[in-house]
Design a protein around this motif. Structure first.
Motif, PDB file in Angstrom:
ATOM      1  N   SER A   1       0.820  -1.204   0.000  1.00  0.00           N
ATOM      2  CA  SER A   1       0.000   0.000   0.000  1.00  0.00           C
ATOM      3  C   SER A   1       0.856   1.258   0.000  1.00  0.00           C
ATOM      4  N   TYR A   2       1.836   1.307   0.905  1.00  0.00           N
ATOM      5  CA  TYR A   2       2.668   2.512   0.994  1.00  0.00           C
ATOM      6  C   TYR A   2       3.680   2.596  -0.143  1.00  0.00           C
ATOM      7  N   ALA A   3       4.144   1.468  -0.642  1.00  0.00           N
ATOM      8  CA  ALA A   3       5.068   1.494  -1.783  1.00  0.00           C
ATOM      9  C   ALA A   3       4.385   2.103  -3.006  1.00  0.00           C
ATOM     10  N   ALA A   4       3.159   1.669  -3.281  1.00  0.00           N
ATOM     11  CA  ALA A   4       2.424   2.197  -4.435  1.00  0.00           C
ATOM     12  C   ALA A   4       2.166   3.690  -4.275  1.00  0.00           C
ATOM     13  N   THR A   5       1.753   4.107  -3.079  1.00  0.00           N
ATOM     14  CA  THR A   5       1.427   5.519  -2.844  1.00  0.00           C
ATOM     15  C   THR A   5       2.673   6.394  -2.954  1.00  0.00           C
ATOM     16  N   ILE A   6       3.765   5.971  -2.325  1.00  0.00           N
ATOM     17  CA  ILE A   6       4.999   6.760  -2.393  1.00  0.00           C
ATOM     18  C   ILE A   6       5.510   6.820  -3.829  1.00  0.00           C
ATOM     19  N   GLY A   7       5.417   5.707  -4.551  1.00  0.00           N
ATOM     20  CA  GLY A   7       5.845   5.695  -5.945  1.00  0.00           C
ATOM     21  C   GLY A   7       5.089   6.699  -6.781  1.00  0.00           C
ATOM     22  N   ILE A   8       3.768   6.768  -6.592  1.00  0.00           N
ATOM     23  CA  ILE A   8       2.949   7.719  -7.358  1.00  0.00           C
ATOM     24  C   ILE A   8       3.311   9.150  -6.996  1.00  0.00           C
ATOM     25  N   ILE A   9       3.438   9.422  -5.694  1.00  0.00           N
ATOM     26  CA  ILE A   9       3.759  10.788  -5.261  1.00  0.00           C
ATOM     27  C   ILE A   9       5.141  11.215  -5.767  1.00  0.00           C
ATOM     28  N   TYR A  10       6.106  10.305  -5.706  1.00  0.00           N
ATOM     29  CA  TYR A  10       7.496  10.669  -5.992  1.00  0.00           C
ATOM     30  C   TYR A  10       7.801  10.740  -7.493  1.00  0.00           C
ATOM     31  N   PHE A  11       7.233   9.818  -8.268  1.00  0.00           N
ATOM     32  CA  PHE A  11       7.637   9.715  -9.672  1.00  0.00           C
ATOM     33  C   PHE A  11       6.629  10.285 -10.675  1.00  0.00           C
ATOM     34  N   TYR A  12       5.355  10.437 -10.261  1.00  0.00           N
ATOM     35  CA  TYR A  12       4.312  10.773 -11.244  1.00  0.00           C
ATOM     36  C   TYR A  12       4.608  12.050 -12.017  1.00  0.00           C
ATOM     37  N   LYS A  13       4.989  13.100 -11.321  1.00  0.00           N
ATOM     38  CA  LYS A  13       5.190  14.395 -11.981  1.00  0.00           C
ATOM     39  C   LYS A  13       6.232  14.305 -13.084  1.00  0.00           C
ATOM     40  N   ASP A  14       7.360  13.639 -12.809  1.00  0.00           N
ATOM     41  CA  ASP A  14       8.430  13.539 -13.810  1.00  0.00           C
ATOM     42  C   ASP A  14       8.018  12.659 -14.984  1.00  0.00           C
ATOM     43  N   ILE A  15       7.321  11.549 -14.693  1.00  0.00           N
ATOM     44  CA  ILE A  15       6.925  10.647 -15.787  1.00  0.00           C
ATOM     45  C   ILE A  15       5.858  11.297 -16.657  1.00  0.00           C
ATOM     46  N   PHE A  16       4.870  11.932 -16.029  1.00  0.00           N
ATOM     47  CA  PHE A  16       3.815  12.591 -16.801  1.00  0.00           C
ATOM     48  C   PHE A  16       4.367  13.770 -17.602  1.00  0.00           C
ATOM     49  N   GLY A  17       5.455  14.374 -17.091  1.00  0.00           N
ATOM     50  CA  GLY A  17       6.067  15.496 -17.808  1.00  0.00           C
ATOM     51  C   GLY A  17       6.616  15.104 -19.170  1.00  0.00           C
ATOM     52  N   ILE A  18       6.900  13.820 -19.363  1.00  0.00           N
ATOM     53  CA  ILE A  18       7.390  13.353 -20.660  1.00  0.00           C
ATOM     54  C   ILE A  18       6.350  13.582 -21.754  1.00  0.00           C
ATOM     55  N   PHE A  19       5.059  13.540 -21.358  1.00  0.00           N
ATOM     56  CA  PHE A  19       3.971  13.697 -22.324  1.00  0.00           C
ATOM     57  C   PHE A  19       3.443  15.128 -22.355  1.00  0.00           C
ATOM     58  N   GLY A  20       4.277  16.085 -21.954  1.00  0.00           N
ATOM     59  CA  GLY A  20       3.840  17.474 -21.851  1.00  0.00           C
ATOM     60  C   GLY A  20       3.383  18.086 -23.157  1.00  0.00           C
ATOM     61  N   ASP A  21       3.891  17.613 -24.301  1.00  0.00           N
ATOM     62  CA  ASP A  21       3.557  18.207 -25.600  1.00  0.00           C
ATOM     63  C   ASP A  21       2.242  17.681 -26.170  1.00  0.00           C
ATOM     64  N   ILE A  22       1.641  16.679 -25.540  1.00  0.00           N
ATOM     65  CA  ILE A  22       0.392  16.109 -26.052  1.00  0.00           C
ATOM     66  C   ILE A  22      -0.769  17.047 -25.708  1.00  0.00           C
ATOM     67  N   LYS A  23      -1.563  17.414 -26.723  1.00  0.00           N
ATOM     68  CA  LYS A  23      -2.667  18.346 -26.533  1.00  0.00           C
ATOM     69  C   LYS A  23      -4.024  17.653 -26.484  1.00  0.00           C
ATOM     70  N   ASN A  24      -4.168  16.516 -27.153  1.00  0.00           N
ATOM     71  CA  ASN A  24      -5.447  15.815 -27.195  1.00  0.00           C
ATOM     72  C   ASN A  24      -5.864  15.377 -25.787  1.00  0.00           C
ATOM     73  N   GLY A  25      -7.089  15.775 -25.384  1.00  0.00           N
ATOM     74  CA  GLY A  25      -7.540  15.518 -24.019  1.00  0.00           C
ATOM     75  C   GLY A  25      -7.656  14.046 -23.683  1.00  0.00           C
ATOM     76  N   ILE A  26      -8.218  13.243 -24.576  1.00  0.00           N
ATOM     77  CA  ILE A  26      -8.405  11.813 -24.328  1.00  0.00           C
ATOM     78  C   ILE A  26      -7.052  11.112 -24.232  1.00  0.00           C
TER      79      ILE A  26
END
Length: 596
Positions: free
Chosen positions: A310-335
């Motif tokens: 439970s805590y591994a999954a939560t910490i992983g999302i909090i710690y890594f999500y911003k950087d990983i999602f930033g890779i797709f920053g140029d995508i404009k399509n909402g879906i």
């Protein structure tokens, strides 16, 4: 310049800026220390274990603190024992009783029967039921011979929460086909009692077992739904945030108050309080606070798979999500961006979950990324629809029936996706169970490689990799010229493992006429967790058909007639007389012996 140096000198240390995290780290270290010195050993924690050594019925009086769960042989529930024979106690017992007895949460009862220890693991590394129950504060089992009802004294809040759970389960069973009801119940209310073992295994292989455990994902959906409903009723954000908190904890109680649900409820409540006070939520502090509160009441939760995952999954999302999602920053399509967000959440969680899953399950899902992208958004649709369905069962049954059809269609799609994902030969990969030090090094390596931007990350990460390589290769080099024998004794079967130059061979000796398939299951799991892919397995006293039907793709040798002269085993009390090629030794039960 002097002022700058002084400012740096007076800068508040991190330990004081994040006191909740600091308290958690010290408390966790203290609990680990207590565990290492044996404070949590069942013999020290349980008075009831004293009575298991006598084969005599005992009388126990106590309070039922869980909803009875229907089993194949009757029902089981947790009893908070207050008296055993003439002695006062305060300890939990897992009770198995016939289905005929009418038992409810809060009942004060007096039962007579046999008290026993839970079964421990036959092999190291594999799941240990005795230890699992001990971490929950349960050290003994009880089989009921007679039953006497005294009175009922339930906690009203918990009674209502458990009634809500039972009623939701009842309505789901009434409106849905069994295959769909078995999946919807754990998603909505955390009830996994009726789920088919094959379906459960498919969810594990697809890397989707987390959707069947009420955790942050479900509490987040429910909390957001409650917040929206209160806002639609005309309340301000502050009032809606504060009023949502009791409903969130009621939901956590209704799901069984498991640690993932409580952790998520505490975290979500912390965020709502921050919103009500117009403050920025401190996610890591909220996470540490939830862990402290859980461990204050249940200290041994720190050592459970549920807590770690439970805590591994939560910490992983909090710690890594911003950087990983930033890779797709140029995508404009909402879906497309939405699915990129789901993918980022999945990857973030899996970065820390994969090694934890290797440790507890001996397998890694290779298809979980794709499966989560498909299934997780659908869980976000089913969760609110499920509660809307339940609401309308009290008002308009036709609307509930219509919603049940829609939910069934979505569940059918989920089950199809799960079965297809789990059906691929490459969906999972077996993995040897890593050591604790290997897991620690992996997390340290991951921290350094992502935290630092200069040469420090390569230096520290390189040190981690070198230590890991030495830790794996050095023991094998040292043991190159040694022969080791390990003996694993079960109730019906004894296994002898010989290790020569890193290669294992096993001899399984059946002591009774009863074929123990559970022992063989544990044996196969032990092979997988140990990373033993090739082994010569000899069987003495077995029916060849029984073993061949259970063990596949293994090299097996079956002894014919009498026991072979090469290996002789005779079991007497707690010792095993082991004779190999004329060299006799006496080994204590489950002791490992190394011959140089």
């Amino acid at each position: 310049m002097a002022m700058t140096a002084k400012t740096k000198f007076l800068k508040t240390p991190v330990i004081f800026k994040r006191p909740v995290i600091t308290v958690f780290l010290f408390y966790a270290a203290f609990l680990i220390f207590l565990d290492c010195i044996g404070i949590f050993d069942p013999q020290k924690q349980s008075f009831l274990l004293y009575f298991t050594q006598y084969n005599k019925p005992v009388s126990v009086e106590g309070k039922v603190i869980s909803n009875p769960e229907i089993t194949e042989y009757g029902q089981k529930f947790i009893l908070q024992a207050k008296r055993i024979n003439e002695f006062s106690v305060n300890e939990k017992i897992l009770v198995n009783s016939p289905a005929g007895y009418k038992i409810s949460y809060g009942d004060i009862i007096n039962i007579e029967g046999a008290i026993s220890k839970p079964k421990e693991a036959d092999f190291p590394l594999v799941f240990d039921y005795r230890q699992y129950l001990a971490r929950l504060g349960i050290y003994t089992l009880f089989r009921v011979y007679s039953f006497e009802y005294i009175e009922s004294k339930p906690n009203p809040v918990k009674k209502f929460a458990l009634w809500l759970q039972r009623d939701i389960v009842k309505k789901i069973d009434n409106y849905f086909k069994k295959a769909y009801a078995d999946i919807l119940k754990p998603i909505i209310i955390g009830d996994k009692t009726s789920i088919d073992p094959r379906t459960k295994e498919n969810f594990i292989d697809a890397g989707l077992m987390h959707v069947l455990v009420v955790s942050g994902l479900h509490v987040g959906f429910v909390g957001a739904m409650i917040l929206v409903i209160l806002k639609l009723c005309g309340l301000s954000l502050k009032k809606a945030s504060l009023l949502s908190i009791p409903f969130i904890f009621l939901y956590a109680l209704a799901t069984g108050a498991n640690p993932p649900a409580l952790r998520a409820a505490i975290m979500f409540s912390s965020i709502l309080i921050a919103l009500a006070l117009d403050r920025e939520p401190l996610i890591y502090n909220s996470l540490a606070l939830s862990a402290i509160l859980i461990l204050l009441f249940q200290p041994q939760q720190l050592f459970t798979a549920s807590f770690h995952m439970s805590y591994a999954a939560t910490i992983g999302i909090i710690y890594f999500y911003k950087d990983i999602f930033g890779i797709f920053g140029d995508i404009k399509n909402g879906i497309l961006k939405f699915f990129c967000g789901v993918f980022s959440v999945t990857v973030s969680a899996q970065l820390l979950l994969i090694p934890v899953c290797m440790y507890y399950f001996g397998k890694v899902s290779l298809i979980s990324f794709a499966a989560n992208i498909i299934v997780v958004p659908l869980i976000g649709v089913i969760t609110p629809l499920g509660f809307i369905f339940y609401f309308f069962t009290f008002i308009f049954s036709y609307i509930s029936l219509f919603l049940s059809v829609i939910i069934s269609i979505i569940l059918h799609f989920i089950l199809t996706a799960v079965n297809i994902s789990a059906g691929f030969s490459f969906s999972t990969a077996a993995a040897a169970k890593p050591e604790i030090w290997q897991l620690t090094l992996f997390f340290v390596f991951l921290f350094f490689i992502t935290r630092f931007k200069d040469k420090k990350r390569f230096i520290f990460s390189g040190i981690c990799l070198i230590i890991s390589f030495c830790g794996i290769t050095v023991p094998k080099f040292i043991a190159k010229d040694r022969v080791a024998f390990n003996i694993y004794r079960g109730q019906n079967i004894t296994a002898v493992q010989s290790i020569n130059n890193g290669l294992s061979a096993f001899m399984l000796y059946q002591q009774t006429d009863r074929y123990d398939k559970y022992y063989i299951d544990s044996f196969l799991q032990f092979l997988s967790f140990s990373g033993i892919k090739k082994a010569e397995i000899s069987f003495v006293g077995f029916n060849e058909t029984d073993v061949s039907n259970q063990i596949k793709n293994k090299k097996m040798i079956f002894a014919e007639g009498e026991k072979p002269e090469v290996i002789k085993l005779s079991v007497e009390e707690n010792k095993i007389d082991f004779d190999m090629a004329g060299n006799a030794e006496i080994f204590d039960e489950k002791q490992s012996v190394i011959l140089l």
